[in-house]
Design a protein around this motif. Structure first.
Motif, mmCIF file in Angstrom:
data_model
loop_
_atom_site.group_PDB
_atom_site.id
_atom_site.type_symbol
_atom_site.label_atom_id
_atom_site.label_comp_id
_atom_site.label_asym_id
_atom_site.label_seq_id
_atom_site.Cartn_x
_atom_site.Cartn_y
_atom_site.Cartn_z
ATOM 1 N N ALA A 1 32.883 43.702 44.504
ATOM 2 C CA ALA A 1 32.817 43.792 42.984
ATOM 3 C C ALA A 1 31.561 42.398 42.960
ATOM 4 C CB ALA A 1 33.540 42.664 41.974
ATOM 5 N N GLN B 1 37.119 41.158 34.930
ATOM 6 C CA GLN B 1 37.474 42.095 36.109
ATOM 7 C C GLN B 1 38.790 43.411 35.608
ATOM 8 O OE1 GLN B 1 37.909 39.995 40.060
ATOM 9 N NE2 GLN B 1 37.129 37.954 39.723
ATOM 10 N N GLN C 1 38.053 36.304 35.015
ATOM 11 C CA GLN C 1 39.040 37.582 34.941
ATOM 12 C C GLN C 1 39.359 38.379 34.725
ATOM 13 O OE1 GLN C 1 41.430 36.563 38.862
ATOM 14 N NE2 GLN C 1 43.435 36.788 37.440
ATOM 15 N N GLY D 1 36.127 39.868 44.422
ATOM 16 C CA GLY D 1 36.633 40.471 43.054
ATOM 17 C C GLY D 1 37.949 40.662 43.365
ATOM 18 N N LEU E 1 40.211 45.316 41.055
ATOM 19 C CA LEU E 1 38.711 45.915 41.000
ATOM 20 C C LEU E 1 37.940 46.958 42.468
ATOM 21 C CD1 LEU E 1 36.939 46.071 39.290
ATOM 22 C CD2 LEU E 1 35.722 44.113 39.639
ATOM 23 N N VAL F 1 29.138 43.207 34.553
ATOM 24 C CA VAL F 1 29.620 43.656 36.453
ATOM 25 C C VAL F 1 28.909 44.955 36.692
ATOM 26 C CG1 VAL F 1 31.748 45.261 36.155
ATOM 27 C CG2 VAL F 1 31.701 43.769 33.743
#
Length: 401
Positions: free
Chosen positions: A102, A281, A278, A74, A78, A252
């Motif tokens: 993440a 994210q 990306q 991640g 984030l 997510v």
């Protein structure tokens, strides 16, 4: 002339038949025949992702810099946003460099962690009933699954003690999830204090699936296991934006907690993926740091749907079905009506689909202890749920002995 080669998929051979597939197949056939089926089976959120999150994802997607490979653990911002959420919601201070990561949805992160942590002969304790991946991830990893009954009238910790005493080699990992899917059971912080003590006494890792952290009602607030002093010695917790921010399809999620456990997950993911795209994210950062009104709006909608379903079924008269209101999750866990209990949850679900045009999940699909229950997912609007109530009550009237 020889026939086709028979391939043996060893890990698939260890997995039991997927019971939900029977109801899903019947639903697909009914819809193909033109029937209007109200699907309260799969927990697939129907609420829209907040507009400000979508706008940020679209903006980021137009930037060529976001078209390259990302990083499996991640983006730094984030991971920082994840730790900010823990600080804001649970008063927990985490290091974004070593205690947060993440993941591509909590299901991916949890299953890959188990794949990394569990090997042949390793014993894992898991509640029954449970969300299927909690049990199946252990089987896929080659571990030895021990189911621990989790019911409203059982002493879970006494069952844990019995499981440990009767197991050799000693268990390596304890799987938990509260608020619970499918049973909707909730716990307080004192429960997690006992879990942490139990884990330390028995040298256990704890995996906590916290996917329904923010879908709570009637004044209940779900605690994180990481709030407990000493929890980060033994526990990793998996969260998700699928329900709180209606981002199920974006995939997510995050994991946080014990440094060694987080780093183990980081390492295996570095072999397996490059993380979420990306732009997603970046959208997740905005979701976590931006206005949170959308979270309360989602909770309010699920609560209203819960009330429409349960209050409608509880109305006096023929076809009445009294069910306790859950304090969390987007589900309703319902014991079969007494008069129809003998048919079992799978047959009940099949008949409900055929005669009431309502799909639900049979409790047996979540484990043996789930028999005698069905799970409703609150994933249709209130008008459709009222329609479902009418169909269910008609089915119950017609099916009464």
């Amino acid at each position: 002339m020889s026939g086709p080669i028979r391939h043996d998929f060893n890990k698939l051979n260890r997995l039991p038949p997927y019971i939900f597939a029977q109801v899903t197949s019947l639903m697909a056939a009914a819809r193909k025949a033109g029937e209007d089926i109200i699907d309260l089976g799969m927990g697939n959120p129907d609420l829209a992702t907040p507009p400000h999150v979508i706008e940020k994802i679209c903006e980021a997607a137009r930037n060529p810099r976001n078209h390259r490979y990302s990083t499996s653990r991640g983006l730094p911002n984030l991971r920082a946003a994840i730790t900010e959420w823990y600080r804001r919601r649970h008063g927990v201070e985490l290091d974004p460099e070593s205690e947060a990561i993440a993941v591509i949805g909590a299901k991916e992160g949890l299953s890959h962690f188990v794949l990394m942590a569990v090997g042949p002969g390793d014993v894992v304790l898991c509640p029954d009933p449970a969300y299927p991946i909690h049990q199946y991830s252990v089987i896929i990893a080659g571990g030895d699954l021990r189911k621990v009954p989790l019911t409203a009238d059982s002493d879970f910790f006494a069952s844990l003690e019995t499981a440990v005493q009767r197991t050799w080699p000693k268990p390596k990992l304890l799987m938990l999830s509260f608020p619970a899917n499918p049973t909707t059971q909730v716990v307080d912080r004192a429960f997690f204090e006992r879990v942490v003590d139990f884990a330390k006494e028995n040298d256990l890792m704890v995996v906590h699936d916290f996917a329904y952290a923010e879908i709570c009602f009637d004044g209940y607030r779900a605690p994180s296991i990481l709030e407990v002093p000493g929890a980060r010695d033994v526990a990793i917790e998996f969260g998700s934006l699928s329900k709180s921010h209606s981002m199920a399809g974006w995939r997510v999620g995050f994991a946080a907690g014990n440094r060694d456990m987080v780093q183990a997950l980081t390492r295996i993911k570095s072999y397996l993926d490059y993380g979420m795209p990306q732009p997603i994210q970046i959208g997740a950062i905005v979701a976590l740091r931006g206005p949170q009104d959308c979270v309360q709006e989602a909770c309010d909608e699920y609560r209203l749907r819960r009330d429409v379903l349960i209050d409608g079924l509880a109305q006096p008269g023929e076809g009445q079905w009294k069910i306790e209101k859950p304090l969390a999750t987007m589900f309703v866990w319902a014991p079969l009506p007494e008069a129809l209990r003998a048919m079992g949850s799978l047959e009940f679900s099949k008949r409900l689909l055929k005669q009431a045009q309502v799909a639900v999940s049979p409790g047996i699909g979540f484990g043996e202890v789930g028999e005698g229950f069905v799970r409703f997912a609150l994933v249709e609007n209130r008008h459709r749920i009222r329609q479902a109530v009418r169909g269910i009550r008609r089915f119950l009237r017609e099916s009464a002995p």
